[in-house]
Scaffold this motif. Sequence first.
Motif, short mmCIF file in Angstrom:
data_model
loop_
_atom_site.label_atom_id
_atom_site.label_comp_id
_atom_site.label_asym_id
_atom_site.label_seq_id
_atom_site.Cartn_x
_atom_site.Cartn_y
_atom_site.Cartn_z
N ARG A 127 0.60 -1.41 -0.14
CA ARG A 127 -0.07 0.11 0.13
C ARG A 127 0.89 1.20 0.22
O ARG A 127 0.53 2.17 -0.73
CB ARG A 127 -0.98 0.02 1.07
CG ARG A 127 -1.69 1.16 1.23
CD ARG A 127 -2.88 1.34 2.34
NE ARG A 127 -1.95 0.91 3.69
CZ ARG A 127 -2.34 -0.08 4.82
NH1 ARG A 127 -3.18 -1.07 4.21
NH2 ARG A 127 -1.70 -0.23 5.72
N ARG A 128 2.02 1.31 0.94
CA ARG A 128 2.81 2.44 1.06
C ARG A 128 3.39 2.69 -0.44
O ARG A 128 3.58 4.07 -0.85
CB ARG A 128 3.73 1.97 2.16
CG ARG A 128 4.88 3.54 2.22
CD ARG A 128 5.73 3.15 3.47
NE ARG A 128 4.76 2.68 4.65
CZ ARG A 128 5.28 1.33 5.13
NH1 ARG A 128 6.34 0.67 4.62
NH2 ARG A 128 4.50 0.97 6.15
N ALA A 129 4.02 1.58 -1.02
CA ALA A 129 4.56 1.67 -2.35
C ALA A 129 3.52 2.31 -3.56
O ALA A 129 4.20 3.18 -4.21
CB ALA A 129 5.19 0.43 -2.84
N PHE A 130 2.36 1.83 -3.40
CA PHE A 130 1.40 2.15 -4.37
C PHE A 130 1.09 4.08 -4.14
O PHE A 130 1.21 4.50 -5.00
CB PHE A 130 0.10 1.40 -4.24
CG PHE A 130 -0.85 2.09 -5.04
CD1 PHE A 130 -0.84 2.21 -6.45
CD2 PHE A 130 -2.07 2.50 -4.34
CE1 PHE A 130 -2.08 2.64 -7.08
CE2 PHE A 130 -3.17 3.00 -5.05
CZ PHE A 130 -3.04 2.99 -6.24
N GLN A 131 0.96 4.18 -2.81
CA GLN A 131 0.49 5.48 -2.45
C GLN A 131 1.64 6.45 -3.00
O GLN A 131 1.45 7.58 -3.45
CB GLN A 131 0.22 5.70 -0.96
CG GLN A 131 -0.99 5.01 -0.78
CD GLN A 131 -1.67 5.02 0.54
OE1 GLN A 131 -0.74 5.35 1.41
NE2 GLN A 131 -2.82 4.58 1.06
#
Length: 266
Positions: free
Chosen positions: A200-204
């Motif tokens: 999720r962090r990488a996508f955001q």
Amino acid sequence: MSRIIDLTSPLDPHDLDLVPPDMPDLALVIAPKIDYHTHDAWGREFMVASFGCDPDDLPAREGPAGEVMHEISTHCGTHVDAPLHSGRLCEGRPSRTISDIALDELYRPGMVLDVRPWARPGEAIPVEALEQAVKANGRDIQDGDAILIRTGQERYRLGEPEYFDYPGMSGAGTRYLTGRGATILGTDAIGWDRPIPRMRRAFQETGDAGHIWDGHYAIQDKEALIVQQLVNLGALPPTGFMVGFFPLKLTGTSASPTRAVAFLPE
């Protein structure tokens, strides 16, 4: 004769107490809730009601013991993911379910890829690490192999932060393995992909949808079965053994808890 190594994690309802409060959904893949019915309570009442007998008619005034499991996911504990888990289509065709998979597809030559030197918490295992692990193994991946990824998660116990921040597989790594013929992909981590908070962090941060569950989505391109929460991979040789995954005979499901067993020649 074969020596048998159990690769299956136990399903212990006491482990539910170790699930982090901020990750409640993990409870479904850790263990079921179990109601334990004892010989001298439920069991005795069951026998008295069933036979119209007196408790003194029963040996030691006891009936049968029994248990009722509830809130159990098909992805609980050591389990096999069918292609349906990764999407409705696989290789352009309707994805197969657990009940579509024959047992002989789940009894395959095994290969352990020891990626511990390259595994980093929460990060994807590089394709280069997989290549190096194959070279160190001594033979190439062959069609129909069950590839078991040893990330080193045996160092951590359920409840420790490191247990939930495991190294995972990327779409590129998954395609590398399936492209070389592997039909079963196993890991000693709780999940095949990187942890959801990491993805999720990488996508955001990047806006790149390729960071979303890319290891599982890769199965849509080339079919394979994914097995998670394996244990005892350190007890296996790099190759030269058979491994079997024996799921519950569920109908039409995307996964099933399984008994995973390696068979080593004496």
